[in-house]
Motif scaffolding. Structure first.
Motif, PDB file in Angstrom:
ATOM      1  N   GLU A   1     -12.701  -7.598  37.223  1.00 36.47           N
ATOM      2  CA  GLU A   1     -12.645  -7.061  35.868  1.00 36.47           C
ATOM      3  C   GLU A   1     -12.746  -8.155  34.814  1.00 36.47           C
ATOM      4  OE1 GLU A   1      -8.990  -4.958  35.817  1.00 36.47           O
ATOM      5  OE2 GLU A   1      -9.726  -3.295  37.063  1.00 36.47           O
ATOM      6  N   ARG A   2     -12.437  -9.369  35.185  1.00 33.52           N
ATOM      7  CA  ARG A   2     -12.492 -10.499  34.252  1.00 33.52           C
ATOM      8  C   ARG A   2     -13.722 -11.381  34.486  1.00 33.52           C
ATOM      9  NH1 ARG A   2      -8.116  -8.187  34.724  1.00 33.52           N
ATOM     10  NH2 ARG A   2      -6.518  -8.155  33.090  1.00 33.52           N
ATOM     11  N   GLY A   3     -14.702 -10.813  35.181  1.00 35.17           N
ATOM     12  CA  GLY A   3     -15.973 -11.495  35.326  1.00 35.17           C
ATOM     13  C   GLY A   3     -15.997 -12.615  36.339  1.00 35.17           C
ATOM     14  N   THR A   4     -15.056 -12.591  37.288  1.00 34.56           N
ATOM     15  CA  THR A   4     -15.001 -13.634  38.310  1.00 34.56           C
ATOM     16  C   THR A   4     -14.904 -13.004  39.686  1.00 34.56           C
ATOM     17  OG1 THR A   4     -12.580 -13.783  38.207  1.00 34.56           O
ATOM     18  CG2 THR A   4     -13.841 -15.239  36.752  1.00 34.56           C
ATOM     19  N   PHE A   5     -15.469 -13.679  40.677  1.00 31.76           N
ATOM     20  CA  PHE A   5     -15.283 -13.243  42.059  1.00 31.76           C
ATOM     21  C   PHE A   5     -14.413 -14.275  42.762  1.00 31.76           C
ATOM     22  CE2 PHE A   5     -16.463 -12.881  46.583  1.00 31.76           C
ATOM     23  CZ  PHE A   5     -16.070 -11.565  46.777  1.00 31.76           C
TER      24      PHE A   5
END
Length: 421
Positions: free
Chosen positions: A381-385
């Motif tokens: 959800e915060r643009g990180t994997f």
């Protein structure tokens, strides 16, 4: 490309995913393209990859040098079997690995995966004792917190109590799985173990960092003590460098950083930069000479169908070109400095048990368990994997990651730490 709602929803009914209880785990993030250190999702949003596709894409996704090598080999000769035939890419790669491998490691056997590379190393170690002196040394020393693969032999040398393989206790062979002696009395501990058993073929260790076990780190002195004890007792030392190899610790191999040379070394993952499957088991001259005799019974009778896969070897050769021409190790050192600066302050938080950094690896271990599946979704959800291992949130990014993207990853971990109370 087919609509995501078609291939994803239909395929999800039929695919069996790795390391997943598919009834309860949230669905995976559908990815439609990759570039550098970024993953593009089907909805058009982008994730910064902090895991490097299970630690493989060290040069970044879609590197043109690797893609060019794969395309050219595909058009010329995708593969021929190595049983009775030969092709340039496998032979060139074997010679190049011998040049860069530590010490007298010089004879390479190719496989398709890291697990099988370790299986081959174990098979070689057992047969080495048989060929050399007719001894049946059939057991191995490995270490708690260790992980060496999911095939049957490799499961036996993994931590027997960790979640992935604990169900198979009593099914796989019994080994001597002990605490890693990373303490001042390490020499006495190792000496007692090896002197108490005469059926040990080899000691098997992930040098400097135990990867899947939670990015646990240990000192070079422990590896030096293992080397000395193995020499005293005629036991082989195997380094599983499938994770640590090709620059991950800041040196080309963890063996180089530790200053310790194993008898057998296993490589994989970053060998092909995440483009194709390929792994390698490299033996020392001493080990190989026990097989190189006039007796057919002394031969290593092992032969995966795609051993020395031509496309994989071509990509691996191109990857070695990048290590020779690009400042990969310098990039790792830069990443190490940034990881240290951004994450070490978290060690002061009461909810954080430990922070560890080595090369392009960082691990933030929390004091208490948290919902791993929910955490994965939180990071997406915060643009990180970012894919935690138990209580450990870790980063193993591509060496070419931009500093601002790495800052986003470390910032996400810092923000996550504030949510874990």
């Amino acid at each position: 490309m087919a609509d995501c709602n078609d291939w994803f929803r239909t395929g999800l009914e039929h695919i069996w995913l790795p390391y997943a209880q598919m009834k309860t785990q949230p669905g995976p993030a559908p990815i439609v393209s990759t570039s550098g250190a970024r993953l593009e999702m089907a909805d058009g949003s982008t994730l910064i990859d902090g895991v490097g596709s299970w630690w493989t894409s060290v040069h970044g996704y879609n590197h043109p040098t690797l893609l060019k090598a794969a395309h050219e080999q595909l058009e010329t000769m995708p593969h021929v079997m190595l049983g009775g035939l030969a092709h340039e890419q496998a032979y060139r790669l074997a010679a190049r690995l011998a040049e860069i491998a530590p010490g007298d490691l010089y004879k390479t056997f190719f496989t398709e995966s890291g697990s099988v590379a370790v299986e081959v190393a174990m098979k070689v170690a057992v047969q080495y004792a048989m060929n050399l002196a007719g001894e049946r040394r059939t057991r191995f020393v490995s270490f708690k917190g260790g992980y060496h693969g999911d095939t049957f032999a490799t499961m036996s040398v993994c931590d027997p109590e960790e979640g992935m393989h604990s169900l198979f206790s009593g099914v796989v062979p019994d080994q001597y799985v002990v605490d890693l002696p990373d303490t001042d009395d390490r020499t006495a501990v190792i000496e007692k173990l090896l002197s108490s058993h005469n059926d040990i073929a080899a000691v098997l260790v992930e040098p400097l960092i135990q990867g899947a076990g939670g990015m646990r780190m240990h000192s070079p002195e422990t590896l030096k003590a293992l080397r000395e004890a193995c020499d005293r007792h005629g036991v082989l030392l195997i380094f599983d460098e499938i994770f640590t190899g090709f620059g991950r610790t800041g040196a080309m191999f963890a063996a180089d950083r530790a200053g310790v040379i194993p008898d057998i070394m296993c490589l994989g993952k970053a060998l092909t930069g995440g483009i194709t499957p390929l792994a390698a088991t490299i033996a020392s001259r001493k080990v190989y000479e026990a097989f190189h005799t006039d007796s057919v019974d002394h031969a290593l009778m092992h032969g995966p169908t795609f051993t020395g896969h031509a496309i994989g070897c071509a990509v691996a050769n191109a990857g070695l070109d990048l290590f020779e021409t690009k400042p990969r190790l310098e990039q790792v050192n830069t990443i190490e400095a940034q990881l240290t600066e951004r994450l070490m302050p978290l060690s002061k938080l009461p909810q954080v048990a430990d922070v560890r950094v080595c090369g392009a690896v960082a691990a933030v271990e929390f004091a208490d368990e948290f919902d791993v599946s929910a955490a994965r979704s939180w990071f997406i959800e915060r643009g990180t994997f970012i894919r935690p291992l138990g209580r450990v949130v870790y980063l193993t990014p591509a060496y070419v990651i931009e500093q601002k993207d790495l800052a986003t990853l470390t910032g996400a971990i810092s923000e996550f730490a504030d949510t874990v109370r």
